[in-house]
Enzyme design. Sequence first.
Site, PDB file in Angstrom:
ATOM      1  N   LYS A  58       0.827  -1.203   0.000  1.00 53.91           N
ATOM      2  CA  LYS A  58       0.000   0.000   0.000  1.00 53.91           C
ATOM      3  C   LYS A  58       0.865   1.258   0.000  1.00 53.91           C
ATOM      4  CE  LYS A  58      -3.783  -2.438   2.217  1.00 53.91           C
ATOM      5  NZ  LYS A  58      -4.426  -2.846   3.482  1.00 53.91           N
ATOM      6  N   GLN A 102      -3.957  -1.480   9.834  1.00 50.50           N
ATOM      7  CA  GLN A 102      -3.898  -2.807   9.219  1.00 50.50           C
ATOM      8  C   GLN A 102      -4.436  -3.835  10.205  1.00 50.50           C
ATOM      9  OE1 GLN A 102      -2.954  -3.579   6.000  1.00 50.50           O
ATOM     10  NE2 GLN A 102      -3.725  -5.610   6.509  1.00 50.50           N
ATOM     11  N   ASP A 125     -10.356   4.080   5.096  1.00 48.93           N
ATOM     12  CA  ASP A 125     -10.560   2.642   4.916  1.00 48.93           C
ATOM     13  C   ASP A 125     -12.010   2.248   5.192  1.00 48.93           C
ATOM     14  OD1 ASP A 125      -9.556   0.151   4.190  1.00 48.93           O
ATOM     15  OD2 ASP A 125      -9.000  -0.396   6.226  1.00 48.93           O
TER      16      ASP A 125
END
Length: 289
Positions: A58, A102, A125
């Site tokens: 990413k 994450q 996200d």
Amino acid sequence: MSETRTAQLMDGSGLAQRIVEETAARAAEITDRTGVAPCLATVLVGEDPASATYVRMKRARCAKAGITSRHIGLPATTTTAELVDTLAELSGDPDVHGILLQHPCGPHIDERAAFEAIAPEKDVDGVTMHSFAAMSFARPGFVSCTPGGIMRLLEAYDVELAGKRAVVVGRSAILGKPAGMLLLAKDATVTYCHSRTDDLSAIVREADVVVAAVGRPRLILGEDIKPGAVVIDAGYSPGNVGDVDHDTAVTRAGLITPVPGGVGPMTIAVLLEQTVRAAANQLGTRHHV
């Protein structure tokens, strides 16, 4: 003898590349206008190899799109309270425009508490309850990246959803549930299935659109697919295996995503796009990008 049909593959990689190119152009415009590059902060708890790989990937994609990335690596012994403090600090940092935690973070972490420490305007996200509510009520906000990527794929391939039967296999808070809400917003008739669903195959066979997002390799077989259905495989297991048995499903579906090269690239593309949009909102340039 009739010929065996083969589904059209939905090229997530190609569509994602176009989205990232557009995103890079917007990022460059923001940087030129404000002197500030969009910034995504990534937070990783522990040293899980797969998670570390995802974060590196990413960050590399960020660099190619003109997005600055800031990485915070925390030890595996980090407590929920310490993680919440870190995320709250990033939420209050004006130099950070988007935050990615994450996950999974480890069994000792209350992930929901951690997600809720992310400011909604930086939740690129789409993991907070605020973002889920916005998705559910079709209000402005950030979508969960994988479901958002799925919807972009369906749009790109002109899949008509109004009145169609959509079956979502999986009910996770950041994939299955929001995917169903986004489909519902497009007037699909949505059924959620999960590990306790009786006779899953019978329900899937009625679906015009199948979203497989349960994380069990080859759970859905070709014989479960309604001829001509659209099959979105959001699962991934070692060996490039999805939740759908691709080799048999491809002979019955009308459209199907490959694994890899389908949903995965779209997830990252939406993350980058939403990071740039968050930066535009925070820097006051949203009317120019």
